[in-house]
Design a protein around this motif. Structure first.
Motif, PDB file in Angstrom:
ATOM      1  N   GLN A  25       0.843  -1.177   0.000  1.00  7.70           N
ATOM      2  CA  GLN A  25       0.000   0.000   0.000  1.00  7.70           C
ATOM      3  C   GLN A  25       0.892   1.245   0.000  1.00  7.70           C
ATOM      4  O   GLN A  25       1.939   1.267   0.626  1.00  7.70           O
ATOM      5  N   GLN A  26       0.436   2.270  -0.689  1.00  7.31           N
ATOM      6  CA  GLN A  26       1.228   3.483  -0.874  1.00  7.31           C
ATOM      7  C   GLN A  26       0.897   4.584   0.132  1.00  7.31           C
ATOM      8  O   GLN A  26       1.515   5.637   0.102  1.00  7.31           O
ATOM      9  N   ILE A  27      -0.085   4.354   1.011  1.00  4.91           N
ATOM     10  CA  ILE A  27      -0.510   5.418   1.916  1.00  4.91           C
ATOM     11  C   ILE A  27       0.500   5.595   3.048  1.00  4.91           C
ATOM     12  O   ILE A  27       1.103   4.635   3.511  1.00  4.91           O
ATOM     13  N   PRO A  28       0.687   6.835   3.496  1.00  5.32           N
ATOM     14  CA  PRO A  28       1.621   7.080   4.602  1.00  5.32           C
ATOM     15  C   PRO A  28       1.044   6.616   5.945  1.00  5.32           C
ATOM     16  O   PRO A  28      -0.155   6.327   6.057  1.00  5.32           O
ATOM     17  N   VAL A  74      -8.943   0.943   4.485  1.00  3.17           N
ATOM     18  CA  VAL A  74      -7.546   1.037   4.038  1.00  3.17           C
ATOM     19  C   VAL A  74      -7.433   0.647   2.570  1.00  3.17           C
ATOM     20  O   VAL A  74      -6.722   1.296   1.799  1.00  3.17           O
ATOM     21  N   GLY A  75      -8.144  -0.389   2.157  1.00  2.92           N
ATOM     22  CA  GLY A  75      -8.107  -0.805   0.754  1.00  2.92           C
ATOM     23  C   GLY A  75      -8.648   0.263  -0.180  1.00  2.92           C
ATOM     24  O   GLY A  75      -8.025   0.608  -1.187  1.00  2.92           O
ATOM     25  N   VAL A  76      -9.808   0.794   0.147  1.00  2.00           N
ATOM     26  CA  VAL A  76     -10.409   1.843  -0.685  1.00  2.00           C
ATOM     27  C   VAL A  76      -9.576   3.121  -0.610  1.00  2.00           C
ATOM     28  O   VAL A  76      -9.335   3.780  -1.624  1.00  2.00           O
ATOM     29  N   GLY A  77      -9.127   3.457   0.586  1.00  4.34           N
ATOM     30  CA  GLY A  77      -8.310   4.658   0.752  1.00  4.34           C
ATOM     31  C   GLY A  77      -7.002   4.587  -0.009  1.00  4.34           C
ATOM     32  O   GLY A  77      -6.547   5.592  -0.579  1.00  4.34           O
ATOM     33  N   ASP A  78      -6.398   3.412  -0.052  1.00  6.74           N
ATOM     34  CA  ASP A  78      -5.155   3.254  -0.810  1.00  6.74           C
ATOM     35  C   ASP A  78      -5.406   3.435  -2.297  1.00  6.74           C
ATOM     36  O   ASP A  78      -4.613   4.086  -2.985  1.00  6.74           O
ATOM     37  N   MET A  79      -6.511   2.887  -2.789  1.00 10.14           N
ATOM     38  CA  MET A  79      -6.831   3.071  -4.208  1.00 10.14           C
ATOM     39  C   MET A  79      -7.055   4.540  -4.532  1.00 10.14           C
ATOM     40  O   MET A  79      -6.569   5.045  -5.545  1.00 10.14           O
TER      41      MET A  79
END
Length: 92
Positions: A25-28, A74-79
């Motif tokens: 995942q690319q989110i901080p 987290v999945g939707v937010g990462d997308m």
């Protein structure tokens, strides 16, 4: 003190959700924590809705619903994060 617990639980749930999801995942980290908090709130709302938010002993069902909420958020937010930032690598 409840804000501190919300942050700690959000961080833990967010990190577990990132570990469950496939790939990187690319989110901080700060966004992982916020998404974990949101997932926890959604899980608590669903637990209240189905009537399992207050049980004797450990609330396993509520905790599972919180984790499911965190994984989804987290999945939707990462997308969304990667589409906004354009950081997802293209597969050849």
């Amino acid at each position: 003190m409840s804000w501190l617990w919300a942050i700690i639980v959000g961080l833990v749930l967010g990190l577990i959700a990132k570990a469950i999801l496939p790939g990187k995942q690319q989110i901080p980290l700060w966004l992982t924590t916020i998404f974990g908090i949101i997932g926890s709130i959604i899980g608590n709302a669903v637990a209240t809705w189905i009537g399992v938010n207050e049980t004797r002993g450990i609330d396993w069902t509520r905790h599972l619903l919180q984790l499911i909420g965190a994984v989804v958020i987290v999945g939707v937010g990462d997308m969304l994060w990667t589409s906004m930032r354009g950081t997802r690598k293209q597969k050849a």
